[in-house]
Design a protein around this motif. Structure first.
Motif, PDB file in Angstrom:
ATOM      1  N   ASN A  66     -11.233   1.158  -2.557  1.00  0.00           N
ATOM      2  CA  ASN A  66     -11.199   0.298  -1.661  1.00  0.00           C
ATOM      3  C   ASN A  66     -12.097  -1.187  -1.915  1.00  0.00           C
ATOM      4  N   TYR A 104      -1.630  10.929   3.274  1.00  0.00           N
ATOM      5  CA  TYR A 104      -1.940   9.400   3.253  1.00  0.00           C
ATOM      6  C   TYR A 104      -1.654   8.604   5.170  1.00  0.00           C
ATOM      7  N   MET A 146      -4.129  -3.582   2.851  1.00  0.00           N
ATOM      8  CA  MET A 146      -5.420  -3.157   2.329  1.00  0.00           C
ATOM      9  C   MET A 146      -5.956  -3.611   3.659  1.00  0.00           C
ATOM     10  N   GLU A 149      -6.450  -2.079   6.581  1.00  0.00           N
ATOM     11  CA  GLU A 149      -6.186  -0.746   6.042  1.00  0.00           C
ATOM     12  C   GLU A 149      -8.514  -0.371   6.799  1.00  0.00           C
ATOM     13  N   LYS A 150      -8.905  -1.273   5.374  1.00  0.00           N
ATOM     14  CA  LYS A 150      -9.958  -1.485   5.512  1.00  0.00           C
ATOM     15  C   LYS A 150     -10.738  -1.749   7.426  1.00  0.00           C
ATOM     16  N   THR A 155     -15.271   1.393   4.673  1.00  0.00           N
ATOM     17  CA  THR A 155     -15.030   1.216   3.486  1.00  0.00           C
ATOM     18  C   THR A 155     -16.142   2.418   2.526  1.00  0.00           C
ATOM     19  N   LEU A 177     -11.923   5.660   2.476  1.00  0.00           N
ATOM     20  CA  LEU A 177     -10.590   4.675   2.500  1.00  0.00           C
ATOM     21  C   LEU A 177     -10.738   5.147   1.271  1.00  0.00           C
ATOM     22  N   SER A 178      -9.785   5.075   0.420  1.00  0.00           N
ATOM     23  CA  SER A 178      -9.354   4.491  -0.977  1.00  0.00           C
ATOM     24  C   SER A 178      -7.067   4.469  -0.804  1.00  0.00           C
ATOM     25  N   PHE A 179      -6.390   4.160  -1.846  1.00  0.00           N
ATOM     26  CA  PHE A 179      -4.958   3.573  -1.699  1.00  0.00           C
ATOM     27  C   PHE A 179      -4.901   4.021  -2.754  1.00  0.00           C
ATOM     28  N   TRP A 194      -0.301   3.009   0.391  1.00  0.00           N
ATOM     29  CA  TRP A 194      -0.449   3.588   0.916  1.00  0.00           C
ATOM     30  C   TRP A 194      -1.654   3.631   0.892  1.00  0.00           C
ATOM     31  N   SER A 195      -2.657   3.694   1.959  1.00  0.00           N
ATOM     32  CA  SER A 195      -3.673   3.705   2.352  1.00  0.00           C
ATOM     33  C   SER A 195      -3.954   5.717   2.624  1.00  0.00           C
TER      34      SER A 195
END
Length: 202
Positions: A66, A104, A146, A149-150, A155, A177-179, A194-195
């Protein structure tokens, strides 16, 4: 009140109105095949070498953290030839009701008006020519997804907003969190982001 960030995005319904389609563009349980349609389409494969798109110069997927910088993300989109400055696309968003099983949290699919017409046959020539543009470019929509979602999950691992939401134990394995990003179909300009969470282990 002025809309900010992802609020500017027009999100289309999962079922395309007034059309009886074989495959709905908003059905995010399915992935677009490779190919331009002239020689047919090829199913996507996760086999890294033999699963390449034979009729396309770019494709595939990537997972990333992230903390990616905006200029690096923009460079990545240019590298794989995402038409990131365009605004003539439809957006579909879906949230998982079971992130542990689905892997996800939320996903977003962007499909160009060209793809809507020629791949999904969701619009005709007149609708293609009069297609309403989004306020956000594709690049901006991906980035704002992104960012939202953060804000939602934080993060860093150990954040209470994400702790325990994707299989972590709160001790030896903790979510961060990542993507994921996939270029589903390059000629028809079908993109998905997608997260997700990766487990930071001691």
């Amino acid at each position: 009140m002025t809309k900010q960030g992802l609020e500017k995005l027009i999100v289309n319904p999962a079922v395309w109105p007034r059309k009886n389609l074989q495959v709905q563009p908003g059905n995010l349980s399915k992935f677009a095949p490779y190919g331009n349609g002239f020689y047919g389409y090829q199913e996507n494969s996760l086999e890294p070498i033999r699963g390449d798109p034979p009729q396309e110069k770019s494709g595939g997927l990537i997972y990333f953290n992230n903390n990616v910088k905006k200029e690096d993300f923009s460079g990545f989109l240019r590298m794989i030839d995402v038409k990131s400055d365009r605004k003539d696309y439809a957006a579909f968003i879906q949230e998982s009701s079971n992130p542990v099983k689905d892997r996800y949290f939320k996903q977003m699919r962007l499909i160009s008006k060209f793809g809507l017409r020629f791949m999904f046959e969701a619009i005709d020539a007149e609708e293609h020519d009069s297609f309403k543009e989004q306020d956000l470019t594709i690049k901006e929509a991906l980035w704002e997804f992104m960012e939202s979602e953060k804000e939602r999950f934080g993060t860093c691992f150990g954040d209470s907003r994400i702790e325990g939401k994707m299989g972590g134990d709160g001790n030896y394995a903790r979510e961060q969190l990542s993507f994921g990003f996939m270029l589903e179909n390059e000629p028809n300009e079908v993109y998905r982001i997608w997260s997700r969470a990766w487990l930071v282990t001691k």
